[in-house]
Each structure stands twice: as structure tokens, then as C-alpha cells.
Scaffold this active site. Structure first.
Site, PDB file in Angstrom:
ATOM      1  N   HIS A  37       0.923  -1.665  -0.041  1.00  0.00           N
ATOM      2  CA  HIS A  37      -0.598  -0.032   0.052  1.00  0.00           C
ATOM      3  C   HIS A  37       0.809   1.471   0.016  1.00  0.00           C
ATOM      4  CE1 HIS A  37       1.318  -0.524   4.584  1.00  0.00           C
ATOM      5  NE2 HIS A  37       0.632  -1.310   4.124  1.00  0.00           N
ATOM      6  N   HIS A  40       3.929   1.226   2.159  1.00  0.00           N
ATOM      7  CA  HIS A  40       5.256   0.616   1.920  1.00  0.00           C
ATOM      8  C   HIS A  40       6.083   1.653   0.706  1.00  0.00           C
ATOM      9  CE1 HIS A  40       2.619  -3.008   2.564  1.00  0.00           C
ATOM     10  NE2 HIS A  40       3.893  -3.179   3.790  1.00  0.00           N
ATOM     11  N   LYS A 152       4.206   2.236  11.990  1.00  0.00           N
ATOM     12  CA  LYS A 152       2.802   0.999  12.234  1.00  0.00           C
ATOM     13  C   LYS A 152       3.113   0.133  12.979  1.00  0.00           C
ATOM     14  CE  LYS A 152       0.141  -1.304  10.176  1.00  0.00           C
ATOM     15  NZ  LYS A 152      -0.489  -2.934  10.593  1.00  0.00           N
ATOM     16  N   SER A 189      -1.877  -4.062   5.255  1.00  0.00           N
ATOM     17  CA  SER A 189      -1.962  -4.514   3.926  1.00  0.00           C
ATOM     18  C   SER A 189      -3.268  -5.971   4.536  1.00  0.00           C
ATOM     19  CB  SER A 189      -1.029  -6.269   4.360  1.00  0.00           C
ATOM     20  OG  SER A 189      -0.150  -5.546   3.441  1.00  0.00           O
TER      21      SER A 189
END
Lengths: 287, 287
Positions: A37, A40, A152, A189
Site C-alpha cells: 500500500h 510501503h 505503524k 495490508s
């Protein structure tokens, strides 16, 4: 935009890295489990600034999943990932089979003891042992000068940074700000698992963190009160199952009761059948 | 004969190795705990054939000693070691303080699971975890292309080779034949502990191993009979305390009951207050 070259074996990747380093090039690595996503891709763009050559790795690492976890259904999209990595300017994609990473008779594991206690580790026994082990392997395979991870997975970042320091890997570890959807949901993800009501309720995690940060800005220093507020925000919608909401020292990950120096609020919450994590910096000085 | 350069910090050693590798040089490493004997010097001479630059390390690693073991009294002789290393043609000696290797908040350990079971591990819990951890650190600090170890510490060699394979260190591990005193005693820094009767009785270990090898040469394939013979040879002199005498597959270290392929007989015996280990290859084909 050139297509990244795909490398599937340890020996080929090590040979590419050895040649690059002999030619005086710096290698920056972005380890991922794929199903990429925008978070990344932000890591890849940061890696491009840190190295002459960017190596992304895509490997859904079995040793970091518990026996009842989502290894089998973890989302995968290699073609889509390759297109995204090409657009972000990736040079190589290391994409090994599980048997290349864990051949028969595999038996070596790395434990980062203190950083792997509590928080996610309390609910995912063995998870950070699997993370530390596979990242050490990827470092020995890719031989990067720098590696980029997302904030994250904050505890993961701490485990990896501690391992790199303790085992003397000559690698710079960079943590990057979490990238969020417009409604605040941290990109992951695993968000692909969310639908309907669960997806609508999921932004409550970040709302809870933002609310805590706002309270710190207004002068609140009591961690218990911040946690109580965060808990209330998350409980306000749907039927979430809160695994933990904690405030920790952002360097040592030790629990803190008062926000006297930069801390991190971290949480893990189930929305339906999907486990989500998120965290935020609580900085008393900047407030 | 030039004096080796002494390096005491991680950062300096990594910088030297990085420069050497950029210049296209191969590095061969000989990790030791110092108090060097001819066995160590054979390792250095072998290392000179494997690399352009030889780095010996001297570090009495606290994490591989148990709380009741001989860490405090482990023999040390840095000046003598330097003279020997100079004579053997060592380029660098990495000689760190314990606080450089294990700074405050150190918390990362490596377990090589199967290879660290039984034999010495049964009597020295945590020993191979300490060995694997410090060797991984030394590999990241010295960045060698090859590393040389003695066969005398056979289980240690197996643990290290398995770790290197599992964690994908791009390093060739070489095991060298045990060097012995004229009376057969395997050279060891701990032989310095032996005196009088204990020293006179100590060659019974190698005599036991040679007797077993001779029986294999004469056609004996039954491991229990070989062990019985070895036990009798050792018990014939003094009052030894036998920790173990075992026959294992020399690749997998699995216990074997019949010598059908190359095996290793391994033993650990106390002579007085000194714990000695030794081992020998039992090769049914070569016999």
C-alpha cells in the site's frame, strides 16, 4: 520506470549485493510481506534517498505467525506489488520461496528479550522471535547499508533496532511516519480483511490516539486518564475487542504512568475478525 | 614479522573491514578466547591461506560461561598472545572490553536449537546460546569472508556452522584438525589448570578415543561397545569423573548406535577440578 529485477535465491541476491558494494554503491532495503500500500511505497521512496540501490523484499514469513493466525489467508498480489514497486523506483525485489528461507533442518532463532515483552508479544507469543530471525536473515542476504520500516509496527521497529544494535549489524535502521487513509485509519495490508461495519468502525483507533494526543497538548500528563479516554472513543462505535491500550517510553518501551518525556501510546483492537494495531507519539514538550 | 594492530572498538573494526572489502581484499577471521597455544596458531596459518587479511579476536565471552564456571579464573596472557599472533602473521587483533560487546540494556540472544542439545549442552546450560550470540556479533564486527575454528570444540563448530547456514551469513566456516601434545592430550587453554597427577592422567581421554578408532578399524560397528572400551581406558587411571562419552553422526550430531557412516566419538571428563573435552572421527570406510 523500469521493472525491478526479481531475485529468488539467497546466493543470487548475495552475489548482486557483493558486486554492488564492491562497486562502492550503497544498498537500502525495504522488507515487506507484500500486498503493498502507499505506506510501503513511502518506505521505498525514503530508501531511494538512503541508497544507490533499493532492494524491496516480499516474503510472508511463516515463523512470525502463530498456529491460529492468518498465515494461510494473508493477502497476496505479486503482480500488483511489482507494478507499485516499479512506479516507486525499486531496483530489485527479493522474493524467495519459504523453502529457500527455511530449508529442512532449520533451527536457529533470535530473541530480543526486553523489547519483545508485553504489548503485541503478550497476545502473539513467538511473533517477534520470528520477526527478528527473518529480518536478520534478510540483512545477511541483502547486505543493506540502511533499512526502512514503518512506525505503524512500532514494537517491531524497536525489536529490530535493538537487534541491530546488539548484534552489531552495520546497518542504519530508519522508522517512517505511519501513512493513513483520509479517515485516519493506519494503512495496513490487513485492512483488506475489513468490510462494511468493521471498516466504518476501524478509524476509531486513530481517533482514540488523536484524542489522547490532544489531551497531552492541553496539559494532561496522567497516562491512565489518556488510556481511559482512548478506550471510551473506541468503545463508542460497534463492538470492538480491545487487546491492549498502553503508554510506553518511546525509547525503552518501558511502561510509564506520567508523560514527562516523549512516549508512545500503542493499541491493538479487533474489529470483527480483523486485528488492527496503531500507535502515536505523545510529546509533552512539543505540545 | 610485524606486530598485529590491536583494535578495541566495534566502529573501528567495522571501518577497517569495510575499507578492506572495498579494496577487494578477503578477510579471514580466527575467533579465540586468548591464552593461545599451537592449536590456535594452526588456525591463524590456515586463515592466512583463506584471506588477504587475518583478523584474530581475543574475547573471554561472559555469556558462554555458567554462573559456577571458570570465567573469573580463565587464563589470560595478552602480551604472550600478541607475540604468538605476530609470529603466525596476524594482521589485526580485535580485543574488545566486555562493555563494548555487551553494553547496558543488551538483550539479544541466538539459539541454534537441535545442535545445542545434549553432549556439552546437557552440562553447560546456555553455553551454546552464548557462543552463537558472540560469534554472530564477531562476524558482524569483523565481516569476514571465512572463519576458522578447531575441531576440538566439535559441538561448538557444528552450532556455528548451523547458525551461519540458517542465518545466511555469507561466510565460509572451516574446521581444523585438533592439535595434540606429544602424549596425545588435545591442546586447550584450560590445560593450564592441570598439574601433577591430573596432567599425567589427562592423556587417557585421547587414548580412549584412539582405542575406539582402532576398534572401528578392526571392524567393530557397535557404538555401545566402543563407548564401553573408551570408558574402561579412562577409568584405568586416577579418579576421573566422566560427564559423557557418546557417538554421534558427524553431520547431524544425532545419536547413532551403529557406525555405518562417518561418526564422531565425543567425550567430556573431569580430571580433578578441570573439565576436559575431546573427540575423534570414526570412519567405517576409511578403516
Amino acid at each position: 520506470m523500469t521493472k525491478p529485477r526479481v531475485v529468488k535465491t539467497v546466493s543470487r541476491m548475495q552475489s548482486i549485493s557483493r558486486d554492488a558494494k564492491r562497486a562502492g554503491k550503497k544498498i537500502a532495503c525495504v522488507p515487506t510481506m507484500g500486498y503493498l500500500h502507499d505506506g510501503h511505497l513511502a518506505l521505498v521512496r525514503a530508501a531511494k534517498k538512503l541508497g544507490d540501490i533499493v532492494v524491496a523484499t516480499i516474503f510472508v514469513n511463516p515463523t512470525q505467525f502463530g498456529p491460529k493466525e492468518d498465515l494461510a489467508r494473508y493477502p497476496r498480489d505479486f503482480r500488483g506489488d511489482m507494478a507499485k514497486l516499479a512506479s516507486a523506483g525499486t531496483d530489485y525485489v527479493y522474493y524467495p520461496a519459504a523453502s529457500e528461507m527455511y530449508p529442512e533442518n532449520y533451527q536457529t532463532y533470535i530473541n530480543v528479550e526486553k523489547a519483545s515483552r508485553g504489548l503485541c508479544a503478550a497476545f502473539r507469543p513467538g511473533h517477534f522471535r520470528g520477526v527478528a530471525t527473518v529480518v536478520a536473515k534478510l540483512f545477511n542476504i541483502v547486505q543493506p547499508d540502511a533499512a526502512v520500516f514503518g512506525n505503524k509496527d512500532f514494537q517491531q521497529l524497536k525489536v529490530i533496532a535493538q537487534m541491530v544494535k546488539d548484534l552489531n549489524f552495520p546497518i542504519r535502521i530508519v522508522g517512517l511516519e505511519t501513512v493513513r487513509e483520509k479517515d485516519g485509519l493506519a494503512m495496513s495490508s490487513r485492512n483488506a480483511y475489513l468490510s462494511g461495519e468493521d471498516r466504518r468502525n476501524a478509524p476509531s483507533l486513530s481517533r482514540a490516539l488523536f484524542a489522547a494526543r490532544k489531551m497531552v497538548g492541553q496539559g494532561e500528563r496522567n497516562a491512565a486518564k489518556l488510556i481511559k479516554k482512548a478506550r471510551a472513543v473506541i468503545r463508542a462505535v460497534g463492538s470492538p475487542r480491545i487487546e491492549y491500550i498502553e503508554v510506553r517510553d518511546c525509547e525503552t518501551l518501558e511502561p510509564v504512568s506520567r508523560i514527562e518525556k516523549p512516549c508512545q501510546m500503542l493499541l491493538a483492537v479487533w474489529q470483527g475478525k480483523t486485528r488492527l494495531i496503531d500507535n502515536i507519539r505523545l510529546n509533552p514538550k512539543r505540545s
